[in-house]
Scaffold this motif. Structure first.
Motif, mmCIF file in Angstrom:
data_model
loop_
_atom_site.group_PDB
_atom_site.id
_atom_site.type_symbol
_atom_site.label_atom_id
_atom_site.label_comp_id
_atom_site.label_asym_id
_atom_site.label_seq_id
_atom_site.Cartn_x
_atom_site.Cartn_y
_atom_site.Cartn_z
ATOM 1 N N ILE A 11 11.879 26.621 29.851
ATOM 2 C CA ILE A 11 11.822 25.767 28.662
ATOM 3 C C ILE A 11 13.249 25.415 28.258
ATOM 4 O O ILE A 11 14.022 26.290 27.884
ATOM 5 C CB ILE A 11 11.114 26.476 27.489
ATOM 6 C CG1 ILE A 11 9.704 26.911 27.890
ATOM 7 C CG2 ILE A 11 11.065 25.566 26.271
ATOM 8 C CD1 ILE A 11 8.999 27.744 26.834
ATOM 9 N N LYS A 17 16.697 20.522 18.396
ATOM 10 C CA LYS A 17 15.356 20.339 18.957
ATOM 11 C C LYS A 17 14.265 20.624 17.918
ATOM 12 O O LYS A 17 13.288 19.876 17.820
ATOM 13 C CB LYS A 17 15.163 21.232 20.181
ATOM 14 C CG LYS A 17 13.805 21.071 20.849
ATOM 15 C CD LYS A 17 13.699 21.892 22.130
ATOM 16 C CE LYS A 17 12.336 21.703 22.789
ATOM 17 N NZ LYS A 17 12.235 22.442 24.075
ATOM 18 N N THR A 18 14.409 21.694 17.176
ATOM 19 C CA THR A 18 13.397 22.047 16.177
ATOM 20 C C THR A 18 13.213 20.933 15.158
ATOM 21 O O THR A 18 12.077 20.520 14.846
ATOM 22 C CB THR A 18 13.791 23.351 15.455
ATOM 23 O OG1 THR A 18 13.883 24.403 16.409
ATOM 24 C CG2 THR A 18 12.752 23.723 14.399
ATOM 25 N N LEU A 21 11.643 17.739 16.776
ATOM 26 C CA LEU A 21 10.217 17.910 17.063
ATOM 27 C C LEU A 21 9.401 17.882 15.775
ATOM 28 O O LEU A 21 8.338 17.252 15.713
ATOM 29 C CB LEU A 21 10.003 19.231 17.816
ATOM 30 C CG LEU A 21 8.613 19.521 18.353
ATOM 31 C CD1 LEU A 21 8.114 18.399 19.257
ATOM 32 C CD2 LEU A 21 8.615 20.839 19.139
ATOM 33 N N LEU A 202 9.315 19.675 30.954
ATOM 34 C CA LEU A 202 9.880 20.942 30.520
ATOM 35 C C LEU A 202 11.238 21.162 31.192
ATOM 36 O O LEU A 202 11.840 20.246 31.705
ATOM 37 C CB LEU A 202 8.920 22.082 30.879
ATOM 38 C CG LEU A 202 7.595 22.140 30.112
ATOM 39 C CD1 LEU A 202 6.606 23.065 30.808
ATOM 40 C CD2 LEU A 202 7.841 22.601 28.673
ATOM 41 N N GLY A 207 11.519 19.079 27.194
ATOM 42 C CA GLY A 207 10.326 18.590 26.522
ATOM 43 C C GLY A 207 9.292 19.663 26.260
ATOM 44 O O GLY A 207 9.601 20.857 26.172
ATOM 45 N N THR A 208 8.037 19.238 26.128
ATOM 46 C CA THR A 208 6.950 20.145 25.756
ATOM 47 C C THR A 208 5.915 20.240 26.871
ATOM 48 O O THR A 208 5.887 19.407 27.779
ATOM 49 C CB THR A 208 6.243 19.636 24.484
ATOM 50 O OG1 THR A 208 5.618 18.373 24.773
ATOM 51 C CG2 THR A 208 7.220 19.461 23.338
ATOM 52 N N ALA A 263 1.497 15.032 23.915
ATOM 53 C CA ALA A 263 2.570 15.678 24.678
ATOM 54 C C ALA A 263 3.712 14.705 24.927
ATOM 55 O O ALA A 263 4.890 15.070 24.832
ATOM 56 C CB ALA A 263 2.023 16.221 25.989
ATOM 57 N N ALA A 266 5.528 14.250 21.651
ATOM 58 C CA ALA A 266 6.314 15.430 21.283
ATOM 59 C C ALA A 266 7.536 15.610 22.184
ATOM 60 O O ALA A 266 8.546 16.183 21.768
ATOM 61 C CB ALA A 266 5.435 16.678 21.341
ATOM 62 N N SER A 267 7.442 15.132 23.434
ATOM 63 C CA SER A 267 8.570 15.263 24.368
ATOM 64 C C SER A 267 9.579 14.139 24.229
ATOM 65 O O SER A 267 10.716 14.261 24.708
ATOM 66 C CB SER A 267 8.047 15.295 25.813
ATOM 67 O OG SER A 267 7.300 16.467 26.056
#
Length: 374
Positions: A11, A17-18, A21, A202, A207-208, A263, A266-267
């Motif tokens: 990951i 990033k937090t 997102l 990832l 990404g997620t 996804a 989110a990415s």
């Protein structure tokens, strides 16, 4: 301790990033929860932005990439879209160091599709398949070869140009799984030209989960007919004539029902961040830190499973820990000190990325030295 984060093979992280997102999810909630008709234009637009970011990363032509749930789903979609009988009586070639999920998939499909799965073995004492061994096994009866660009257990990187050139002479379909280096080492689907490529968002892409991608060469696409199809597989998704289905002429034929967008959405912040970075600098930073890790491995007399030559490896350093020090216990002890790593059996996997610093690398080395000398 973000400066001692060594998990980019799993990951990836990047500054902010937090917050990025959280902002993306909040924005989505605001649109999706609003009682009007703006939702689909917004969500599908974000999905297309995600695809466009990947197009730039891979230098892919327009309408040649779509989003999938993961690498395995992408590979399955490609396999079952091939013309009937294409693989019957032929071989599918993979290395023993491929990602296990891909091997599980092929093993389960071999009987149904009539192909023989040929897995090129590891040499005695080696952690990765030698390029020469793979090429020796690549004969004209190979209908499809899946090339693992970088191994997840050794970070060995194949000589892709040499492999593809040989595969062209054999007349095989050629696919690449670029998961373990995408976003760190430059990759171009046209140089050398491959038939398909699969990856995740990832790892180095930061990404997620659930944000996989499938690239298919526009030369190949018209000959493929995915089994899983639906209203989004059509040239005109709003065709409601159930007797008149027609595949889209491009990669959209690999879409099926209503597409998932979460996804990709989110990415997208991670891919946006990645697009603004100096890619040469990211790789140079990784090379400085991995060189330091190799130097430390030598000093500690640890077996280096990763090739020393930077041109023959990805961005990770894999070390075999002595049996006297169970890897799981070493990982736990490092975690307690704020150092993030992981292990597979006795292989300690270390992948320094953009957040990892030289000071963090030296902290890891000092902690590992102390643990191994106990």
């Amino acid at each position: 301790m973000s400066e001692a984060y060594f998990l980019y093979h799993s990951i990836g992280m990047y500054p902010g990033k937090t917050e990025d997102l959280a902002a993306a999810m909040t924005e989505f909630a605001g649109v999706w929860g609003k009682p009007d008709d703006s939702q689909w234009a917004y969500a599908l637009g974000k999905r297309q932005n995600f695809i466009d970011r990947w197009r730039a990363i891979l230098n892919a032509p327009a309408q040649s990439i779509t989003a999938t749930e993961n690498v395995t789903a992408a590979f399955h979609a490609l396999l079952n879209s091939l013309p009937e009988g294409h693989l019957n009586g032929r071989k599918v070639l993979v290395g023993a160091d491929c990602f296990p999920s891909n091997h599980f998939l092929l093993n389960g499909m071999a009987e149904k599709y009539g192909f023989t799965l040929h897995t090129v073995p590891l040499r005695q004492g080696m952690g990765y398949v030698e390029d020469d061994d793979f090429l020796d096994a690549w004969t004209p009866d190979v209908g499809l070869a899946l090339l693992t660009w970088v191994s997840s257990l050794t970070s060995h990187r194949i000589d892709l140009k040499r492999m593809v050139a040989h595969g062209r002479r054999m007349g095989s379909l050629i696919g690449t799984d670029i998961t373990q280096a995408a976003g760190l080492i430059p990759y171009d689907v046209l140089a050398p030209e491959v038939d398909f490529t699969i990856s995740t968002s990832l790892k180095w892409m930061c990404g997620t989960p659930g944000a996989g991608i499938l690239y298919v060469s526009p030369r190949l696409t018209p000959h493929l007919h995915p089994e899983l199809r639906g209203w989004f597989s059509q040239a005109n998704p709003f065709n409601w004539d159930i007797t008149a289905f027609q595949y889209a002429p491009d990669i959209r034929r690999f879409d099926n029902g209503t597409p998932g967008t979460m996804a990709a959405l989110a990415s997208l912040p991670a891919l946006d961040w990645h697009s603004t970075q100096d890619q040469t600098a990211l790789l140079a930073h990784n090379r400085r830190l991995t060189a330091k890790l190799i130097e430390a491995a030598d000093a500690l007399n640890l077996t280096l499973l990763t090739p020393r030559d930077p041109e023959k490896r990805g961005g990770s350093i894999m070390l075999r820990l002595p049996d006297s020090h169970p890897a799981a216990e070493v990982v736990t002890a490092l975690r307690a000190q704020g150092i993030t790593t992981d292990a597979r059996s006795q292989t300690l996997r270390l992948s320094p990325g953009n957040l990892t610093t030289m000071a963090g690398t030296e902290t890891l080395i000092a902690a590992l030295t102390k643990l191994l000398r106990r």
